[in-house]
Design a protein around this motif. Structure first.
Motif, PDB file in Angstrom:
ATOM      1  N   UNK A  23       0.775  -1.237   0.000  1.00  0.00           N
ATOM      2  CA  UNK A  23       0.000   0.000   0.000  1.00  0.00           C
ATOM      3  C   UNK A  23       0.810   1.292   0.000  1.00  0.00           C
ATOM      4  N   UNK A  24       2.062   1.242  -0.404  1.00  0.00           N
ATOM      5  CA  UNK A  24       2.842   2.463  -0.621  1.00  0.00           C
ATOM      6  C   UNK A  24       2.812   2.688  -2.131  1.00  0.00           C
ATOM      7  N   UNK A  25       1.638   3.107  -2.605  1.00  0.00           N
ATOM      8  CA  UNK A  25       1.356   3.124  -4.041  1.00  0.00           C
ATOM      9  C   UNK A  25       2.158   4.153  -4.833  1.00  0.00           C
ATOM     10  N   UNK A  26       2.661   5.195  -4.182  1.00  0.00           N
ATOM     11  CA  UNK A  26       3.390   6.238  -4.905  1.00  0.00           C
ATOM     12  C   UNK A  26       4.875   5.946  -5.058  1.00  0.00           C
ATOM     13  N   UNK A  27       5.345   4.829  -4.507  1.00  0.00           N
ATOM     14  CA  UNK A  27       6.771   4.503  -4.590  1.00  0.00           C
ATOM     15  C   UNK A  27       7.192   4.326  -6.044  1.00  0.00           C
ATOM     16  N   UNK A  28       8.264   5.021  -6.424  1.00  0.00           N
ATOM     17  CA  UNK A  28       8.823   4.896  -7.768  1.00  0.00           C
ATOM     18  C   UNK A  28      10.342   4.912  -7.680  1.00  0.00           C
TER      19      UNK A  28
END
Length: 134
Positions: A23-28
């Motif tokens: 659920x750390x969806x913005x990780x890039x």
């Protein structure tokens, strides 16, 4: 691309995928040699290492420099040999621990407790202390 760079890229990608699964969806993944660490979108600096020899002091210093650039807490994620990404180690200085513990405690509070107030009561003095130490 060198073999060692490919290993690093593979580990960074595995960490990003693991974070997204949790659920750390913005990780890039950031481009190579970014002054802001290896992974963005988490609110902290994440420096990933997949090397045979652990040089924690050097890795932590590198992550600390990136943390100074973006004014964020920093963490070093280092791969354990022959282990899944979920078994990687995370290293950070003790000064980052109180803020992290407060967030965990606030998240586990019952109804009627405003976690924001509790977090801010603890975090403000820590932020002030870090600013004064520079």
């Amino acid at each position: 691309m060198s073999k060692s760079r490919a290993k690093g890229t593979e580990f960074e990608t595995a960490v990003v995928n693991y974070l997204k699964e949790h659920k750390v969806f913005n990780a890039t993944r950031l481009p190579m040699s970014s002054p802001m660490g290896d992974i963005d979108g988490t609110g902290v600096v994440l420096e990933c290492k997949n090397q045979k020899t652990m040089t924690l002091a050097a890795w932590t210093d590198q992550a600390a420099k990136a943390g100074e650039v973006v004014k964020r807490m920093f963490f070093v994620i280092h791969k354990r040999p022959r282990k899944n990404v979920s078994e990687a180690y995370v290293t950070f200085p003790l000064k980052n621990l109180p803020g992290l513990l407060v967030l965990i405690q606030a998240n586990s509070m019952g109804p009627g407790v405003d976690p924001y107030d509790t977090i801010m009561e603890t975090v403000r003095p820590l932020v002030r202390e870090q600013r004064e130490s520079k």
